[in-house]
Design an enzyme around this catalytic site. Structure first.
Site, PDB file in Angstrom:
ATOM      1  N   THR A 228      -0.883 -13.769   7.764  1.00 18.55           N
ATOM      2  CA  THR A 228       0.249 -13.645   6.847  1.00 18.55           C
ATOM      3  C   THR A 228       1.441 -13.048   7.560  1.00 18.55           C
ATOM      4  O   THR A 228       1.298 -12.286   8.519  1.00 18.55           O
ATOM      5  CB  THR A 228      -0.063 -12.717   5.656  1.00 18.55           C
ATOM      6  OG1 THR A 228      -0.195 -11.369   6.129  1.00 18.55           O
ATOM      7  CG2 THR A 228      -1.317 -13.127   4.920  1.00 18.55           C
ATOM      8  N   ASP A 229       2.646 -13.409   7.098  1.00 15.75           N
ATOM      9  CA  ASP A 229       3.804 -12.611   7.489  1.00 15.75           C
ATOM     10  C   ASP A 229       3.585 -11.222   6.894  1.00 15.75           C
ATOM     11  O   ASP A 229       2.865 -11.052   5.897  1.00 15.75           O
ATOM     12  CB  ASP A 229       5.099 -13.242   6.966  1.00 15.75           C
ATOM     13  CG  ASP A 229       6.317 -12.832   7.784  1.00 15.75           C
ATOM     14  OD1 ASP A 229       6.248 -11.793   8.478  1.00 15.75           O
ATOM     15  OD2 ASP A 229       7.329 -13.536   7.734  1.00 15.75           O
ATOM     16  N   TRP A 230       4.197 -10.233   7.480  1.00 17.44           N
ATOM     17  CA  TRP A 230       3.901  -8.841   7.119  1.00 17.44           C
ATOM     18  C   TRP A 230       4.286  -8.575   5.661  1.00 17.44           C
ATOM     19  O   TRP A 230       5.438  -8.685   5.272  1.00 17.44           O
ATOM     20  CB  TRP A 230       4.631  -7.911   8.078  1.00 17.44           C
ATOM     21  CG  TRP A 230       3.798  -7.485   9.257  1.00 17.44           C
ATOM     22  CD1 TRP A 230       3.587  -6.196   9.669  1.00 17.44           C
ATOM     23  CD2 TRP A 230       3.070  -8.305  10.176  1.00 17.44           C
ATOM     24  NE1 TRP A 230       2.773  -6.178  10.779  1.00 17.44           N
ATOM     25  CE2 TRP A 230       2.434  -7.461  11.106  1.00 17.44           C
ATOM     26  CE3 TRP A 230       2.870  -9.685  10.285  1.00 17.44           C
ATOM     27  CZ2 TRP A 230       1.625  -7.936  12.139  1.00 17.44           C
ATOM     28  CZ3 TRP A 230       2.074 -10.174  11.315  1.00 17.44           C
ATOM     29  CH2 TRP A 230       1.457  -9.302  12.220  1.00 17.44           C
ATOM     30  N   GLY A 231       3.269  -8.245   4.860  1.00 13.94           N
ATOM     31  CA  GLY A 231       3.475  -8.031   3.433  1.00 13.94           C
ATOM     32  C   GLY A 231       3.540  -9.326   2.655  1.00 13.94           C
ATOM     33  O   GLY A 231       3.917  -9.331   1.487  1.00 13.94           O
ATOM     34  N   GLY A 232       3.139 -10.434   3.267  1.00 10.05           N
ATOM     35  CA  GLY A 232       3.293 -11.755   2.656  1.00 10.05           C
ATOM     36  C   GLY A 232       2.118 -12.228   1.846  1.00 10.05           C
ATOM     37  O   GLY A 232       2.092 -13.387   1.405  1.00 10.05           O
TER      38      GLY A 232
END
Length: 805
Positions: A228-232
């Protein structure tokens, strides 16, 4: 499964723990089974591994690393071999810093020139972007570690990027926005892919079965890891079902427990988890082996020289009236502009690099052979008009034969998390140019930024050189081009419209509050401008040289096109010959021409070379939405060889026998798309292209705010406290701008305003869990006392839980 034996030794809790981060930059480990943590680091154009506080958001300074030119710069080289070489050096530095996964390259399309992250992306063309990205990946992974291609997919704006719903038809999705990723997977063999924040046609990319399973896993046969993108991560279980292995960063174990409970309840089959663990273990073990077995001693000077070579080949000469360039010997040169003293050489945000060496323009003049008579700042970097600086610059300009004017955009304009609001350079720089033009008309402008610009002032400069963001050796590289030591060979990987309003996505960027509609379909960049014969400032593929090239003797067969290329000038140089293909049939709407191949060739003065460009599986294909597969239409195709998309030198044609399947469209329903005039497509026609109704794009301001609403939507909240908090944030942002704290102001927008409420939990490493977030949302939605009680109760529960572990 490759690691079945190890997986069978794991407890359910251990398997679940591997699915999320240990902290901000590392994955979890299981010591008893010899499974180590991986380190993941930003690395689009240089390594960004923080010196300290690796559990924080990632804004601390990184270890020194070579800052190569950004992707937007390197794409102008049109050189796959050079891209692979950069990848090799990036990978070597990653191994040196014990990094398992390098988060790059970024290959999203330049749909709109205002996207704040365009400096980090290659091109408006998927074929060019994909080929260069594949080179990067091969280079990085030749060191045994993993590249992580991002952001999958259709992430073409920064505003509301964590919640925006991208509405795009299937054919445009496949032909424009997924093709570069397809090339990265099939030709680059990338070991990992980063999913994007946004939704795609109603479903978060990370949970989108069509994207993640149907296309990525089944059609492209990708067997690597999705991160995932960070926090995604939105719904962790849906993400797992779609085939997402690793959620970053850490959620303090909260989502691990969600996975355990989902399996116990039957919502998730443990076999799905095992398959994800197996793929993740392969990434861990193979990259760890490379880190253990490889010893790389970084030669800082050598890497710096490679960065210089890359920059030299990527700089684009846009204008050279009266052959003002290269600078003639003994010409007296005035150096003017803030960017000459403090170079603008890279982007900003998560990709920012701490360079090992940084060349300075003013220190490089002696070796360049250019005679500088002095330097004046000319303008204030961040846009404030200063008449004294202009006056001083004009006094110096009067004494010079030629002015080298360094202009561009500052580092807080092009940044992750924010889109630009104009294609113009700051007004104070134009005022300086106007004043200089009155006293000396021999002006050469050197632009520093990572994007396309409007240039209503272009007639006031005789020479125009775009260095883009040329990395730590960019200053010296630009001077070598100005002096003639290097013959410029860069060509634009994006179109420069005359004005922003000319862009096909102008009316649909950055979309409304909920969604962004890609009503222009496949007509982005030159695909639009060339189809409708729209005049542009500089076309895709454009770039001047200090020599000239002549094309001749085209020959086409079913496998390739061959032609001759002659350097008809007086100096050696490199030319980028471009293959465009256009279908003569009008049964299916298409752009007039599309890039399907290219070759960069070095040719000595007077020399002629025979060039062959092969056709491939993408040369004649289109995506048929009726048959749901790639097809080839039986038709006659124009084969065009050009020096740019608008400068076609040779044309031939060939009949291609296709599949003769059912046509996908009723021409009468899609007049805009068949004409290419897509700047003002109505909703009804767009829905016919989509084949379904399009969701409402504006917020329902009466509904309660939930996990996926952004913090900026507090202005609509029922709670007076929430609304006051919103306007307080607006005031603080205004104060920061006024105080010159633009970096902090930008971070505030990126990490607070546009963050969904779930991000409060996903990005705090378990400090605030989802149950506590429920209490916060109660407060926001007008239930202050009930929400506060909930928040305190859940906080105490979390503290007790951690104390008992």
């Amino acid at each position: 499964m490759k690691y079945r034996e190890i997986i069978e030794k794991m407890t359910l809790e251990e398997k679940a723990s591997l699915m999320s981060g240990k902290d901000y930059w590392t994955s979890n480990d299981i010591e008893r089974l010899g499974i180590k943590s991986m380190f993941l680091a930003d690395g689009s154009y240089g390594i960004r591994k923080q010196k300290k506080a690796s559990d924080k958001i990632g804004l601390n300074i990184g270890n020194p690393s070579t800052c190569f030119p950004t992707a937007a710069t390197i794409s102008n080289s049109w050189n796959e071999d050079l891209a692979e070489k950069i990848g090799e050096y990036l990978g070597a530095e990653a191994v040196d810093q014990k990094i398992n996964v390098l988060l790059g390259p970024a290959i999203n399309m330049k749909r709109n020139p205002l996207c704040g992250r365009n400096f980090e992306y290659f091109s408006e063309d998927p074929y060019l972007a994909g080929k260069l990205a594949a080179g990067y990946i091969r280079g990085i992974q030749s060191n045994g570690i993993a590249a992580c291609v991002k952001h999958f997919a259709v992430n073409n704006q920064e505003q509301r990027r964590m919640t925006i719903d991208t509405i795009v038809d299937e054919r445009t999705l496949r032909e424009i926005y997924l093709t570069a990723f397809e090339i990265a997977v099939k030709e680059g063999k990338t070991k990992s892919i980063m999913s994007s924040y946004n939704k795609v046609n109603g479903t978060y990319a990370n949970e989108n079965i069509h994207l993640m399973k149907d296309i990525l896993r089944e059609e492209w046969k990708f067997n690597g890891c999705v991160i995932t993108d960070w926090g995604g991560s939105n719904d962790r279980i849906r993400g797992l079902l779609a085939g997402n292995e690793l959620e970053m960063p850490s959620t303090g174990g909260e989502t691990n427990e969600e996975i355990v409970q989902a399996i116990k309840s039957g919502r998730l089959n443990e076999k799905v988890l095992d398959e994800c663990v197996d793929r993740l273990l392969d990434l861990i073990f193979t990259t760890e082996k490379a880190l253990n077995e490889s010893y790389v001693k970084i030669d800082i000077e050598k890497h710096h020289r490679i960065s210089q070579r890359v920059a030299e080949e990527s700089i684009v000469l846009l204008k050279n009236k009266d052959n003002i360039l290269p600078i003639k010997p003994n010409k007296k040169v005035a150096v003017i502009g803030e960017f000459a003293k403090e170079a603008r050489y890279q982007g900003a945000g998560s990709s920012i690099v701490n360079p090992t060496i940084l060349d300075n323009t003013l220190d490089c003049f002696e070796e360049s052979g250019i005679v500088s008579i002095g330097y004046e700042q000319g303008f204030e970097r961040y846009g404030k008009t200063n008449k004294k600086l202009i006056s001083n610059a004009c006094e110096l300009a009067k004494k010079a034969d030629v002015i080298l004017l360094y202009i561009g955009l500052d580092e807080y304009v092009e940044v992750e998390g924010l889109d630009r609001n104009t294609m113009s350079i700051p007004k104070n720089q134009i005022e300086l140019l106007d004043a200089l033009y009155k006293v000396n008309k021999n002006i050469v402008a050197i632009i520093s930024c990572g994007c396309a610009l409007e240039m209503p002032w272009i007639n006031k400069v005789k020479g125009l050189l775009h260095g883009y963001l040329a990395g730590q050796a960019g200053a010296r590289s630009i001077l070598r081009v100005l002096s003639g030591d290097v013959n410029p060979s860069g060509k634009l990987a994006e179109t420069y419209p005359i004005k922003y309003e000319d862009t096909p996505s102008y009316n649909n960027f950055p979309g409304e509050e909920v969604s962004v509609e890609y009503r222009e379909g496949p007509y982005i960049g030159y695909r639009y401008y060339d189809t409708v014969h729209k005049e542009v400032l500089f076309p895709f593929g454009y770039g001047l040289s200090y020599t000239t090239f002549e094309y001749s003797d085209i020959e086409v067969n079913k496998n390739s096109v061959t032609f001759k290329l002659n350097n008809s000038g007086s100096v050696a140089g490199m030319e980028v010959a471009q293959l465009y293909v256009g279908c003569k049939s009008d049964k299916i709407f298409r752009p007039k021409k599309e890039l399907k191949g290219f070759a960069k060739v070095f040719i000595n003065a007077g020399e002629t070379k025979t060039i062959k460009i092969y056709f491939d599986d993408k040369t004649f294909r289109y995506f048929n939405v009726k048959t749901n597969r790639w097809e080839i239409e039986s038709a006659e195709y124009e084969i065009m060889i050009g020096a740019s998309s608008a400068d076609i030198r040779l044309i031939d044609s060939i009949w291609i026998e296709g599949n003769n399947t059912e046509l996908p469209y009723d021409k009468s329903n899609l007049p805009s798309y068949y004409s290419g005039k897509v700047t003002d497509v109505g909703l009804e026609e767009f829905e016919k292209l989509m084949g379904k109704k399009v969701p409402i794009s504006t917020l329902d301001k009466k509904k309660k705010l939930g996990y996926n609403d952004t913090i900026s939507q507090c202005k609509y909240a029922k709670s007076l406290i929430a609304r006051i908090s919103y306007y307080l944030m607006i005031f603080i942002h205004w104060i920061l701008i006024k105080l010159g704290k633009r970096e902090k102001a930008n971070i505030m927008v990126m990490s607070i305003f546009n963050m969904p409420f779930r991000g409060i939990s996903r990005m705090t490493g378990g400090i605030i869990n989802m149950s506590m977030l429920d209490g916060i949302l109660m407060i926001v939605n007008g239930k202050f006392f009930k929400g506060t009680a909930k928040l305190i109760k859940e906080k105490n529960k979390l503290v007790r839980s951690k104390r008992n572990k």
